[in-house]
Scaffold this motif. Structure first.
Motif, PDB file in Angstrom:
ATOM      1  N   ASP A 159       4.020  13.422   7.275  1.00 46.36           N
ATOM      2  CA  ASP A 159       3.844  13.054   8.678  1.00 46.36           C
ATOM      3  C   ASP A 159       2.773  13.915   9.339  1.00 46.36           C
ATOM      4  OD1 ASP A 159       5.763  11.151   8.396  1.00 46.36           O
ATOM      5  OD2 ASP A 159       7.203  12.032   9.797  1.00 46.36           O
ATOM      6  N   GLU A 160       2.812  15.207   9.061  1.00 48.38           N
ATOM      7  CA  GLU A 160       1.833  16.112   9.667  1.00 48.38           C
ATOM      8  C   GLU A 160       0.418  15.808   9.167  1.00 48.38           C
ATOM      9  OE1 GLU A 160       3.395  19.867   8.521  1.00 48.38           O
ATOM     10  OE2 GLU A 160       4.991  19.874  10.038  1.00 48.38           O
ATOM     11  N   ALA A 161       0.303  15.386   7.905  1.00 52.25           N
ATOM     12  CA  ALA A 161      -1.008  15.107   7.322  1.00 52.25           C
ATOM     13  C   ALA A 161      -1.663  13.875   7.921  1.00 52.25           C
ATOM     14  CB  ALA A 161      -0.881  14.946   5.816  1.00 52.25           C
ATOM     15  N   VAL A 162      -0.839  12.993   8.521  1.00 49.72           N
ATOM     16  CA  VAL A 162      -1.383  11.756   9.093  1.00 49.72           C
ATOM     17  C   VAL A 162      -2.438  12.044  10.153  1.00 49.72           C
ATOM     18  CG1 VAL A 162      -0.797   9.761  10.541  1.00 49.72           C
ATOM     19  CG2 VAL A 162       0.580  10.303   8.532  1.00 49.72           C
ATOM     20  N   TRP A 163      -2.248  13.110  10.918  1.00 51.07           N
ATOM     21  CA  TRP A 163      -3.201  13.403  11.998  1.00 51.07           C
ATOM     22  C   TRP A 163      -4.600  13.613  11.456  1.00 51.07           C
ATOM     23  CZ3 TRP A 163      -2.211  12.120  16.694  1.00 51.07           C
ATOM     24  CH2 TRP A 163      -0.879  12.029  17.100  1.00 51.07           C
ATOM     25  N   HIS A 164      -4.719  14.283  10.345  1.00 48.60           N
ATOM     26  CA  HIS A 164      -6.050  14.506   9.765  1.00 48.60           C
ATOM     27  C   HIS A 164      -6.479  13.354   8.866  1.00 48.60           C
ATOM     28  CE1 HIS A 164      -6.715  18.625  11.192  1.00 48.60           C
ATOM     29  NE2 HIS A 164      -5.392  18.749  11.098  1.00 48.60           N
ATOM     30  N   ALA A 165      -5.529  12.821   8.105  1.00 44.26           N
ATOM     31  CA  ALA A 165      -5.884  11.773   7.153  1.00 44.26           C
ATOM     32  C   ALA A 165      -6.240  10.459   7.827  1.00 44.26           C
ATOM     33  CB  ALA A 165      -4.728  11.547   6.181  1.00 44.26           C
ATOM     34  N   VAL A 166      -5.637  10.197   8.986  1.00 43.42           N
ATOM     35  CA  VAL A 166      -5.878   8.928   9.684  1.00 43.42           C
ATOM     36  C   VAL A 166      -6.636   9.150  10.982  1.00 43.42           C
ATOM     37  CG1 VAL A 166      -4.823   6.908  10.756  1.00 43.42           C
ATOM     38  CG2 VAL A 166      -3.853   7.847   8.637  1.00 43.42           C
ATOM     39  N   TYR A 167      -6.044   9.907  11.897  1.00 39.85           N
ATOM     40  CA  TYR A 167      -6.656  10.059  13.223  1.00 39.85           C
ATOM     41  C   TYR A 167      -7.990  10.808  13.166  1.00 39.85           C
ATOM     42  CZ  TYR A 167      -2.450   8.185  15.324  1.00 39.85           C
ATOM     43  OH  TYR A 167      -1.432   7.336  15.683  1.00 39.85           O
ATOM     44  N   GLY A 168      -8.075  11.777  12.269  1.00 39.00           N
ATOM     45  CA  GLY A 168      -9.314  12.534  12.167  1.00 39.00           C
ATOM     46  C   GLY A 168     -10.478  11.726  11.618  1.00 39.00           C
ATOM     47  N   ARG A 169     -10.209  10.556  11.053  1.00 33.34           N
ATOM     48  CA  ARG A 169     -11.262   9.723  10.447  1.00 33.34           C
ATOM     49  C   ARG A 169     -11.573   8.475  11.267  1.00 33.34           C
ATOM     50  NH1 ARG A 169      -9.275   9.953   4.090  1.00 33.34           N
ATOM     51  NH2 ARG A 169      -9.463  12.230   3.849  1.00 33.34           N
ATOM     52  N   LEU A 170     -10.904   8.313  12.389  1.00 35.13           N
ATOM     53  CA  LEU A 170     -11.172   7.130  13.208  1.00 35.13           C
ATOM     54  C   LEU A 170     -12.556   7.243  13.840  1.00 35.13           C
ATOM     55  CD1 LEU A 170      -7.700   6.663  14.938  1.00 35.13           C
ATOM     56  CD2 LEU A 170      -8.688   5.257  13.113  1.00 35.13           C
ATOM     57  N   PRO A 171     -13.370   6.217  13.754  1.00 35.69           N
ATOM     58  CA  PRO A 171     -14.749   6.292  14.279  1.00 35.69           C
ATOM     59  C   PRO A 171     -14.773   6.234  15.805  1.00 35.69           C
ATOM     60  CG  PRO A 171     -14.303   4.094  13.427  1.00 35.69           C
ATOM     61  CD  PRO A 171     -13.111   4.937  13.057  1.00 35.69           C
ATOM     62  N   ALA A 172     -15.745   6.905  16.372  1.00 40.13           N
ATOM     63  CA  ALA A 172     -15.902   6.918  17.821  1.00 40.13           C
ATOM     64  C   ALA A 172     -16.219   5.533  18.365  1.00 40.13           C
ATOM     65  CB  ALA A 172     -17.003   7.901  18.213  1.00 40.13           C
ATOM     66  N   GLU A 173     -16.800   4.683  17.551  1.00 48.60           N
ATOM     67  CA  GLU A 173     -17.141   3.341  18.014  1.00 48.60           C
ATOM     68  C   GLU A 173     -15.906   2.531  18.372  1.00 48.60           C
ATOM     69  OE1 GLU A 173     -18.261   4.750  15.289  1.00 48.60           O
ATOM     70  OE2 GLU A 173     -20.365   5.132  15.849  1.00 48.60           O
ATOM     71  N   ALA A 221     -13.076  11.887  20.582  1.00 53.03           N
ATOM     72  CA  ALA A 221     -13.531  12.939  21.489  1.00 53.03           C
ATOM     73  C   ALA A 221     -12.546  14.088  21.590  1.00 53.03           C
ATOM     74  CB  ALA A 221     -13.800  12.341  22.869  1.00 53.03           C
ATOM     75  N   THR A 222     -11.267  13.785  21.471  1.00 48.56           N
ATOM     76  CA  THR A 222     -10.247  14.814  21.691  1.00 48.56           C
ATOM     77  C   THR A 222      -9.553  15.250  20.410  1.00 48.56           C
ATOM     78  OG1 THR A 222      -8.511  13.143  22.065  1.00 48.56           O
ATOM     79  CG2 THR A 222      -9.757  13.907  23.995  1.00 48.56           C
ATOM     80  N   PHE A 223      -9.990  14.745  19.251  1.00 48.86           N
ATOM     81  CA  PHE A 223      -9.211  14.957  18.033  1.00 48.86           C
ATOM     82  C   PHE A 223      -8.885  16.410  17.718  1.00 48.86           C
ATOM     83  CE2 PHE A 223      -8.937  15.960  13.531  1.00 48.86           C
ATOM     84  CZ  PHE A 223      -7.709  15.391  13.274  1.00 48.86           C
ATOM     85  N   PRO A 224      -9.839  17.343  17.741  1.00 47.99           N
ATOM     86  CA  PRO A 224      -9.446  18.723  17.399  1.00 47.99           C
ATOM     87  C   PRO A 224      -8.328  19.250  18.294  1.00 47.99           C
ATOM     88  CG  PRO A 224     -11.827  18.501  17.402  1.00 47.99           C
ATOM     89  CD  PRO A 224     -11.284  17.237  18.008  1.00 47.99           C
ATOM     90  N   LEU A 225      -8.429  18.984  19.599  1.00 46.44           N
ATOM     91  CA  LEU A 225      -7.375  19.410  20.519  1.00 46.44           C
ATOM     92  C   LEU A 225      -6.082  18.658  20.253  1.00 46.44           C
ATOM     93  CD1 LEU A 225      -9.449  19.535  23.829  1.00 46.44           C
ATOM     94  CD2 LEU A 225      -8.627  21.489  22.501  1.00 46.44           C
TER      95      LEU A 225
END
Length: 240
Positions: free
Chosen positions: A180-194, A201-205
């Motif tokens: 579950d914790e890995a989803v943030w990087h594996a999915v959300y961290g790869r979503l394109p800005a387009e 814009a806010t992913f690291p935070l």
């Protein structure tokens, strides 16, 4: 456990268990909490508890009518442990803050029990003491009774809801929790800005914040809202 009734005067078992301890309600509750931490809800059986206590399972009926009564005792024990060492400061915001954080932390230290018990109303001594304290904080600070009751309701439900949710996450098997914790990087961290500009814009935070509990900030929002609802409140607090 099945429903049984044992007269009040006959509940004490004076003969020591096989481990050399005298059976008591507190010993049963402490043992049940330890077993629930290891085995979850399956621990709440007379067979398992009796084996852990070194006592005949039927002896447990002298203290609890059934497993639900034992579960309510576990819930009340968590409320009591959350209040251990708590003292009023004279500032209603600080007193509510410390009480809420204590409740949340105590439930998270017993996640398996919290998942089973956070939503229960026990009517037992620790719970009634907590209700009296929280209402005392609000009423002595100057909140009129209708607002004090609504504030109490919001405060307690918020604390227990976050405690139950965060405890449920901690109670997951380690592999599931890590996935579950890995989803943030594996999915959300790869979503394109387009396609997801605000997430990008806010992913690291976002990823950093979601790694912890949202309760402390939510609690501050509630305290700020209560201040705005009744700005004339004093700094006083209720009985300790």
């Amino acid at each position: 456990m099945s429903e049984r009734v044992v007269p009040e005067g006959s509940r004490q078992r004076r003969r020591p268990t096989k481990q050399g301890a005298v059976l008591s309600e507190q010993l049963i509750v402490d043992t049940a909490l330890r077993l629930v931490a290891r085995h979850g809800a399956e621990a709440l059986s007379v067979r398992r508890l009796g084996a852990a206590l070194g006592a005949d399972p039927s002896a447990l009926y002298r203290y609890f009518r059934n497993t639900d009564a034992l579960l309510l005792a576990l819930a009340d024990e968590l409320v009591g442990r959350a209040q251990e060492g708590w003292t009023a400061t004279g500032d209603w915001r600080e007193d509510l803050r410390s009480m809420g954080l204590r409740i949340h932390a105590c439930y998270l230290s017993h996640p398996q029990a919290a998942v089973l018990a956070a939503y229960r109303t026990t009517g037992r001594p620790h719970e009634t003491r907590a209700v009296e304290r929280i209402l005392g904080i609000l009423r002595t600070a100057g909140f009129p009774d209708p607002l004090a009751v609504r504030a109490y309701h919001a405060f307690v439900d918020q604390a227990l809801a976050f405690a139950a949710q965060d405890a449920a996450a901690l109670a997951l098997p380690q592999a599931a929790r890590e996935a579950d914790e890995a989803v943030w990087h594996a999915v959300y961290g790869r979503l394109p800005a387009e396609s997801h500009p605000h997430i990008a814009a806010t992913f690291p935070l976002l990823a950093a914040d979601m790694s912890g509990s949202g309760y402390p900030f939510a609690l501050e929002l509630l305290l700020a809202a209560l201040t705005a609802q009744h700005p004339e409140t004093t700094g006083g607090t209720g009985p300790t």
